[in-house]
Design a protein around this motif. Structure first.
Motif, short mmCIF file in Angstrom:
data_model
loop_
_atom_site.label_atom_id
_atom_site.label_comp_id
_atom_site.label_asym_id
_atom_site.label_seq_id
_atom_site.Cartn_x
_atom_site.Cartn_y
_atom_site.Cartn_z
N GLY A 275 19.79 -4.40 4.58
CA GLY A 275 19.19 -4.22 5.90
C GLY A 275 18.39 -2.95 6.05
N GLY A 276 18.63 -1.94 5.20
CA GLY A 276 17.94 -0.67 5.36
C GLY A 276 16.52 -0.64 4.84
N VAL A 277 16.08 -1.72 4.19
CA VAL A 277 14.75 -1.72 3.58
C VAL A 277 13.65 -1.78 4.63
N ALA A 278 13.93 -2.37 5.79
CA ALA A 278 12.90 -2.49 6.83
C ALA A 278 12.30 -1.13 7.18
N SER A 279 13.15 -0.12 7.21
CA SER A 279 12.68 1.22 7.56
C SER A 279 11.86 1.86 6.44
N ARG A 280 11.90 1.25 5.22
CA ARG A 280 11.18 1.81 4.09
C ARG A 280 9.89 1.06 3.78
N LEU A 281 9.56 0.04 4.59
CA LEU A 281 8.37 -0.75 4.31
C LEU A 281 7.11 0.11 4.26
N ALA A 282 6.98 1.03 5.20
CA ALA A 282 5.79 1.88 5.23
C ALA A 282 5.70 2.73 3.96
N GLU A 283 6.87 3.22 3.51
CA GLU A 283 6.90 4.03 2.28
C GLU A 283 6.47 3.19 1.08
N LEU A 284 7.01 1.97 0.96
CA LEU A 284 6.68 1.10 -0.16
C LEU A 284 5.20 0.75 -0.17
N ARG A 285 4.67 0.43 1.00
CA ARG A 285 3.25 0.08 1.09
C ARG A 285 2.34 1.26 0.77
N ALA A 286 2.80 2.45 1.11
CA ALA A 286 1.99 3.65 0.80
C ALA A 286 1.98 3.93 -0.70
N LYS A 287 3.10 3.66 -1.38
CA LYS A 287 3.19 3.93 -2.81
C LYS A 287 2.37 2.94 -3.63
N ILE A 288 2.28 1.69 -3.18
CA ILE A 288 1.51 0.68 -3.92
C ILE A 288 0.58 -0.04 -2.93
N PRO A 289 -0.48 0.64 -2.52
CA PRO A 289 -1.36 0.09 -1.47
C PRO A 289 -2.08 -1.19 -1.89
N ALA A 290 -2.23 -1.44 -3.21
CA ALA A 290 -2.94 -2.64 -3.66
C ALA A 290 -2.08 -3.89 -3.53
N ALA A 291 -0.78 -3.73 -3.36
CA ALA A 291 0.13 -4.88 -3.26
C ALA A 291 0.30 -5.32 -1.81
N VAL A 292 0.62 -6.59 -1.64
CA VAL A 292 0.95 -7.13 -0.32
C VAL A 292 2.47 -7.24 -0.24
N ILE A 293 3.08 -6.56 0.72
CA ILE A 293 4.54 -6.51 0.83
C ILE A 293 4.95 -6.96 2.22
N VAL A 294 5.80 -7.98 2.25
CA VAL A 294 6.30 -8.46 3.55
C VAL A 294 7.81 -8.66 3.43
N LEU A 295 8.49 -8.53 4.54
CA LEU A 295 9.94 -8.72 4.60
C LEU A 295 10.23 -10.04 5.29
N GLU A 296 10.89 -10.95 4.58
CA GLU A 296 11.27 -12.25 5.13
C GLU A 296 12.79 -12.38 5.04
N ASP A 297 13.43 -12.26 6.20
CA ASP A 297 14.90 -12.27 6.26
C ASP A 297 15.44 -11.17 5.35
N ASP A 298 16.22 -11.52 4.33
CA ASP A 298 16.77 -10.52 3.43
C ASP A 298 16.02 -10.49 2.10
N GLN A 299 14.77 -10.98 2.10
CA GLN A 299 13.96 -11.01 0.89
C GLN A 299 12.69 -10.16 1.08
N LEU A 300 12.43 -9.31 0.09
CA LEU A 300 11.19 -8.55 0.07
C LEU A 300 10.21 -9.32 -0.81
N VAL A 301 9.15 -9.84 -0.25
CA VAL A 301 8.17 -10.64 -0.97
C VAL A 301 6.98 -9.74 -1.32
N VAL A 302 6.69 -9.66 -2.61
CA VAL A 302 5.65 -8.76 -3.10
C VAL A 302 4.62 -9.56 -3.88
N SER A 303 3.35 -9.33 -3.59
CA SER A 303 2.24 -9.92 -4.33
C SER A 303 1.38 -8.80 -4.89
N GLY A 304 1.32 -8.73 -6.22
CA GLY A 304 0.55 -7.67 -6.87
C GLY A 304 0.56 -7.87 -8.37
#
Length: 380
Positions: A275-304
């Motif tokens: 559950g704590g990953v939602a607060s880190r989404l901005a951090e993750l997106r900043a570290k890998i700006p070329a990737a598309v990162i979305v949170l779906e329920d308890d799954q982090l979906v990454v395209s890159g």
């Protein structure tokens, strides 16, 4: 006849080994002051002085008896600290020796010049980092793939690693029995002068498939090679990547069609998170700006690409730490043609030694000498 003179070389290690506070080597050679100091004597002098380095483990050079590290052992070996010193070393030769010594298979993409000479010294770094730095030195990039390390063109290596995972995803979608054939691990090996077309025939026999589009693969001749156990899908990825090709399955996996590799590829994968990953989404997106990162329920979906996913895995699980090992577990390499004095200086620098040369020997050591020291431990 000249006067015979004894010259001594003394090497002292300022670290505790066994029960003593130092280990000392004293060597004596005799020669005529008025005569020519023979080349073979210089070679003996240099090689004996680095005797701690030059003896390979019994049978290490016999590839047919070599057992590559795989799976967990492979990952552990990549974290082992090692050191190398290359002087004008042909890339393929150096990588082959490093691979045999560490029992970690390194696959060099055919698009990287195997004969280019490399001069480089790397001290006390994890093996994976050493291979990565070697690759960067020649304008290439290195990525672990299964139980091997792939070294390919810097502009294309990430694409190859990404395609490898996409092809694995495609293979998992095949019928169970067909998928098993493509994920079956084989110890692919072939003699010198084997052609890529012959390797495609091996794939057809192993997977029970028909390969279409082989006319896109030009004639080439490969050196003798011994793979670790590798799935057919990964082997096909590596085989076709060297020709800027990839492949797709047709007819429920019975046909493998070769296609030009796309210039840009994206891998989509999901990761179970808390559950704590939602607060880190901005951090993750900043570290890998070329990737598309979305949170779906308890799954982090990454395209890159593959590198983006590697960063995600490290951030979610914690970055790997190298294993602490003492210097006697490290490996040392020295190869080239240069003065015996330079040989000795590189060795004392690499092993943290103190070198004392007695009178009359320094000038003699400036003469050129051939040295080929393959990956060896301090004890060897």
């Amino acid at each position: 006849m000249g006067v015979r003179t004894d010259c001594r070389v003394k090497v002292i290690r300022d670290k505790e080994i066994n029960s003593a506070n130092k280990i000392e080597f004293t060597l004596t050679y005799s020669f005529h002051e008025s005569g020519h100091f023979q080349q073979h004597c210089l070679q003996k002098l240099a090689l004996v002085c680095i005797g701690l380095l030059i003896f390979e483990q019994t049978g290490a050079a016999k590839e047919d008896s070599l057992k590559w590290h795989t799976e967990a052992a492979f990952q552990r070996q990549l974290r082992i600290t090692t050191s190398i010193t290359w002087v004008e070393t042909p890339l393929r030769n150096g990588l082959e020796r490093l691979a045999r010594a560490q029992k970690v298979f390194i696959f060099l993409d055919r698009r990287v010049d195997p004969d280019q000479r490399v001069s480089l010294s790397i001290q006390d770094l994890p093996l994976e980092t050493v291979i990565q730095q070697l690759a960067l030195t020649v304008g290439a990039q290195a990525y672990p793939m299964g139980s091997l390390v792939y070294v390919g063109p810097k502009a294309d290596a990430t694409r190859v690693a990404t395609l490898a995972e996409i092809r694995r995803q495609d293979a998992r979608a095949l019928n169970g029995d067909v998928a098993k054939r493509y994920f079956r691990r084989n110890s692919w090996e072939w003699p010198m002068l084997t052609t890529p077309r012959q390797l495609c025939e091996d794939v057809e026999k192993s997977a029970g498939c028909k390969m279409v589009g082989l006319e896109q693969i030009p004639h080439d001749l490969y050196p003798e090679t011994h793979f670790p156990p590798t799935s057919t899908v990964d082997f096909l990825t590596l085989l076709t990547a060297g020709f800027d090709l990839t492949f797709v399955w047709e007819d429920a996996g019975r046909v493998v069609r070769l296609l030009p590799a796309p210039h840009k590829v994206r891998l989509t994968d999901s990761y179970a998170v808390g559950g704590g990953v939602a607060s880190r989404l901005a951090e993750l997106r900043a570290k890998i700006p070329a990737a598309v990162i979305v949170l779906e329920d308890d799954q982090l979906v990454v395209s890159g690409d593959w590198a983006d996913h590697q960063i995600i895995r490290e951030l979610l699980s914690g970055r790997r730490k190298p294993v602490d090992v003492d210097s006697r577990a490290q490996r040392y390499t020295l190869r080239g043609k240069f003065s015996a004095g330079k040989v000795l200086q590189q060795v004392v620098d690499q092993l943290d030694l103190r070198l004392n040369l007695e009178q009359g020997l320094l000038e003699t050591l400036q003469r050129p000498v051939e040295v080929d020291v393959r990956e060896a431990t301090l004890d060897e």
